[in-house]
Structures are given as C-alpha cells and as structure tokens.
Design a protein around this motif. Structure first.
Motif, PDB file in Angstrom:
ATOM      1  N   GLN A 137       0.915  -1.324  -0.134  1.00  0.00           N
ATOM      2  CA  GLN A 137       0.025   0.121   0.022  1.00  0.00           C
ATOM      3  C   GLN A 137       0.820   1.311   0.335  1.00  0.00           C
ATOM      4  O   GLN A 137       0.623   2.307  -0.684  1.00  0.00           O
ATOM      5  CB  GLN A 137      -0.978  -0.071   1.302  1.00  0.00           C
ATOM      6  CG  GLN A 137      -1.911   1.225   1.171  1.00  0.00           C
ATOM      7  CD  GLN A 137      -2.555   1.221   0.003  1.00  0.00           C
ATOM      8  OE1 GLN A 137      -3.135   0.076  -0.637  1.00  0.00           O
ATOM      9  NE2 GLN A 137      -3.119   2.228  -0.661  1.00  0.00           N
ATOM     10  N   LYS A 140       2.200   1.651  -3.369  1.00  0.00           N
ATOM     11  CA  LYS A 140       1.267   2.416  -4.383  1.00  0.00           C
ATOM     12  C   LYS A 140       0.863   3.659  -4.153  1.00  0.00           C
ATOM     13  O   LYS A 140       0.860   4.598  -4.906  1.00  0.00           O
ATOM     14  CB  LYS A 140      -0.109   1.567  -4.320  1.00  0.00           C
ATOM     15  CG  LYS A 140      -0.303  -0.023  -4.939  1.00  0.00           C
ATOM     16  CD  LYS A 140      -1.472  -0.476  -4.708  1.00  0.00           C
ATOM     17  CE  LYS A 140      -1.458  -1.901  -5.246  1.00  0.00           C
ATOM     18  NZ  LYS A 140      -2.638  -2.619  -5.249  1.00  0.00           N
ATOM     19  N   GLU A 141       0.761   4.082  -2.959  1.00  0.00           N
ATOM     20  CA  GLU A 141       0.406   5.461  -2.543  1.00  0.00           C
ATOM     21  C   GLU A 141       1.614   6.454  -3.101  1.00  0.00           C
ATOM     22  O   GLU A 141       1.558   7.565  -3.496  1.00  0.00           O
ATOM     23  CB  GLU A 141       0.461   5.736  -1.085  1.00  0.00           C
ATOM     24  CG  GLU A 141      -1.036   5.110  -0.612  1.00  0.00           C
ATOM     25  CD  GLU A 141      -0.950   5.323   1.080  1.00  0.00           C
ATOM     26  OE1 GLU A 141       0.039   5.935   1.647  1.00  0.00           O
ATOM     27  OE2 GLU A 141      -1.989   4.746   1.452  1.00  0.00           O
TER      28      GLU A 141
END
Length: 145
Positions: A137, A140-141
């Motif tokens: 995550q 991805k951010e």
C-alpha cells in the motif's frame, strides 16, 4: 497554488509545512528535494568511512542484524543505523518494501504484481527484488496508483 513564507527569528529550528488536498508524485519530489539538502549517510568499507550520496544509493538491506547500503556501482557499505532509524532519516524517495529492505524509488525501472500479491521490482542496476504484501500500500501511494 498559494505559497506563503513566514520569517520568524524566534524559532529554534526551521519548519516547513505543506497543506495539500492529496499527496501526488510532484509533492513527493518537492519533499525529497527539501530533505536532500540536509541528508548525510556515512558508510564503512575496508575500515574507512565514506559519505554516501543518496542519489548513488540503490538499496539498503539488513542481513544477520547488520545493515548494508548498495550503490549503483554495486559497492557495499556497512551502516551503523538500523532500518527502522533509516526509515525516519532517509528522504521520501527511499521506500521500505519489506521488513529487511529499503529501495531508492528513483532507481526503480519498472514493477509488476506477482501472483502472490507481492511486487516484483526491477532496478536500474539490473537487479530484481520483491516487496512484501505489508508494504504494498505504501508503494502504491508513493507512485499514485
């Protein structure tokens, strides 16, 4: 975009605050540039200490409770900091991709999602490494995906 600068001679330490609607790669780059101004990392090789420039660092990993930085020229340097300390100290373009590895996002050529939910990461040096699902995550951010 509104830019405000406030000069306050009474403060002990400079402070920069960004208020944004959403973190974007452009803002990440601005933050990286600001952090790079004061970034210093000292590595040990052959009983000599070297200042490592963050632009040269490809990745940092731990092995047997020791932390090693690898430059693009594939030279290895031992560091005195832990990965946890480095995660706080390093500029934002250094991404923690697993419990034991940090990579310089500027050195990533491409990545692909594997069947097991990990990212296969291709680095400029030709090396391939893998992220763990727990850090997916954050990656991805950072890339805005």
């Amino acid at each position: 975009m509104d830019i405000q600068i406030k000069i306050d001679k009474s403060i002990d330490e400079d402070n920069i605050m960004l208020t944004v609607k959403k973190m974007t790669p452009e803002y990440s780059k601005i933050i990286d540039q600001i952090q790079n101004i004061s970034f210093k990392l000292i590595g040990l090789k052959d009983n000599q200490k070297y200042q490592l420039m963050n632009t040269q660092i490809l990745k940092i990993f731990s092995v047997d409770k020791k932390v090693c930085a690898i430059r693009e020229d594939k030279q290895a340097f031992w560091l005195s900091e832990t990965l946890k300390e480095l995660t706080v100290k390093l500029p934002n373009n250094f991404l923690r991709i697993s419990h034991s590895e940090i990579v310089n996002a500027d050195k990533i050529v491409s990545f692909e999602l594997t069947f097991g939910g990990k990212l296969k990461i291709y680095l400029r040096s030709g090396e391939v490494t893998y992220s763990s699902r727990g850090y997916l995550q954050n990656i991805k951010e950072y890339f805005g995906i």
